[in-house]
Design a protein around this motif. Structure first.
Motif, mmCIF file in Angstrom:
data_model
loop_
_atom_site.group_PDB
_atom_site.id
_atom_site.type_symbol
_atom_site.label_atom_id
_atom_site.label_comp_id
_atom_site.label_asym_id
_atom_site.label_seq_id
_atom_site.Cartn_x
_atom_site.Cartn_y
_atom_site.Cartn_z
ATOM 1 N N ASP A 51 77.317 91.197 -18.393
ATOM 2 C CA ASP A 51 76.068 91.183 -17.858
ATOM 3 C C ASP A 51 74.945 91.015 -19.120
ATOM 4 O O ASP A 51 75.511 91.091 -20.231
ATOM 5 C CB ASP A 51 75.654 92.470 -17.309
ATOM 6 C CG ASP A 51 74.575 92.410 -16.237
ATOM 7 O OD1 ASP A 51 73.803 91.500 -16.127
ATOM 8 O OD2 ASP A 51 74.188 93.724 -15.552
ATOM 9 N N ASP A 52 73.790 90.753 -18.784
ATOM 10 C CA ASP A 52 72.635 90.619 -19.724
ATOM 11 C C ASP A 52 72.746 92.082 -20.163
ATOM 12 O O ASP A 52 72.944 93.052 -19.513
ATOM 13 C CB ASP A 52 71.281 90.323 -19.078
ATOM 14 C CG ASP A 52 71.297 89.005 -18.391
ATOM 15 O OD1 ASP A 52 72.007 88.290 -19.135
ATOM 16 O OD2 ASP A 52 70.779 88.990 -17.433
ATOM 17 N N GLY A 82 71.574 91.073 -11.079
ATOM 18 C CA GLY A 82 72.631 89.953 -11.514
ATOM 19 C C GLY A 82 72.321 89.374 -12.869
ATOM 20 O O GLY A 82 71.926 90.177 -13.672
ATOM 21 N N ASP A 135 65.563 95.355 -15.500
ATOM 22 C CA ASP A 135 66.630 94.678 -15.653
ATOM 23 C C ASP A 135 66.656 93.972 -14.179
ATOM 24 O O ASP A 135 66.948 94.613 -13.220
ATOM 25 C CB ASP A 135 67.851 95.541 -15.579
ATOM 26 C CG ASP A 135 69.333 94.961 -15.340
ATOM 27 O OD1 ASP A 135 69.449 93.825 -14.953
ATOM 28 O OD2 ASP A 135 70.363 95.594 -15.510
ATOM 29 N N ASP A 149 72.634 98.192 -17.999
ATOM 30 C CA ASP A 149 74.176 98.268 -17.622
ATOM 31 C C ASP A 149 74.976 97.293 -18.318
ATOM 32 O O ASP A 149 76.200 97.357 -18.251
ATOM 33 C CB ASP A 149 74.277 98.330 -16.221
ATOM 34 C CG ASP A 149 73.790 97.155 -15.496
ATOM 35 O OD1 ASP A 149 73.158 96.350 -16.116
ATOM 36 O OD2 ASP A 149 74.214 96.852 -14.387
ATOM 37 N N ASP A 185 67.203 90.910 -18.594
ATOM 38 C CA ASP A 185 66.621 92.061 -19.221
ATOM 39 C C ASP A 185 65.184 92.018 -19.882
ATOM 40 O O ASP A 185 65.228 90.933 -20.697
ATOM 41 C CB ASP A 185 67.531 92.907 -19.769
ATOM 42 C CG ASP A 185 68.862 93.216 -19.123
ATOM 43 O OD1 ASP A 185 69.119 92.946 -17.806
ATOM 44 O OD2 ASP A 185 69.850 93.790 -19.643
HETATM 45 MN MN LIG Z 1 72.314 94.409 -15.485
#
Ligand SMILES: [Mn+2]
Length: 212
Positions: free
Chosen positions: A187-188, A42, A39, A155, A22
């Motif tokens: 996730d990031d 993945g 973003d 997200d 991100d």
């Molecule tokens: Mn993401």
């Protein structure tokens, strides 16, 4: 009173990853501020590479219309993982926000009505991935008021974060507070906050007359 924009950003890579996929940026050209969050799809190295390409493309083209910026990124990101991104221009004097989002980087305009009441204007997103498939690109325009906060979250951040946190001082600490309390670790994650403020200039001449 002089309008000003304060910006703060906080991010964290997915636990176990070395790089964050991100990214956020701000760029000022005269009275026009570009704000962007991308973003990379993945996580890990390939996501970070896509985010880096988006970032460099936006910085190289800052000042151009939002639709052009997305198209430039789309071209530059072909063959990569692709990114979802949200972009905004803030015009300080005109007190205007222009907004464009592709994919699920959530954006919102928060307006503090009182210490407990915060009005929220969600900034509409369109499904798509920059670099893979673009939706029809339509820029939205909104008036902004001093004290308003423009918030972007990827997200990797729980979407139901406490809105009042966005008004902590300074914006970098506000972003950090939202991130640490709402990071999903799947996730990031990134939180970016831009606050539209008016900076008072209380200069006085010797005879006591106020001037600006
Ligand atoms: Mn993401």
């Amino acid at each position: 009173m002089t309008p000003n924009l304060e910006f703060g950003c906080a991010m964290a890579a997915k636990p176990g990853e070395k790089t964050c996929g991100d990214t956020c940026l701000t760029s000022r050209t005269q009275g026009q501020f570009l704000l962007a969050v991308a973003d990379g799809l993945g996580h890990g190295t390939e996501a970070a590479q896509a985010a880096t390409i988006a970032r460099a493309t936006l910085l190289a083209n800052a000042g151009r219309p939002l639709v052009d910026l997305v198209v430039k990124c789309h071209q530059a990101l072909r063959g990569s993982r692709g990114v979802v991104m949200s972009l905004a221009y803030v015009y300080l004097r005109e007190a205007l926000l222009l907004w464009l989002g592709v994919g699920n980087v959530q954006g919102m305009l928060l307006r503090r009505r009182s210490s407990i009441q915060i009005a929220e204007e969600p900034l509409a997103l369109r499904t798509g991935v920059v670099g893979l498939e673009l939706p029809p690109l339509q820029v939205r325009q909104l008036p902004i008021l001093p004290g308003d906060a423009i918030v972007f979250v990827t997200d990797g951040v729980a979407a139901d974060f406490e809105r009042a946190l966005a008004f902590y001082e300074p914006p970098s600490r506000a972003a950090e507070a939202i991130l640490t309390r709402n990071v999903r670790a799947t996730d990031d994650a990134l939180v970016a906050i831009a606050r539209y403020a008016e900076v008072a200039r209380e200069e006085r001449s010797h005879d006591g007359k106020q001037f600006r």
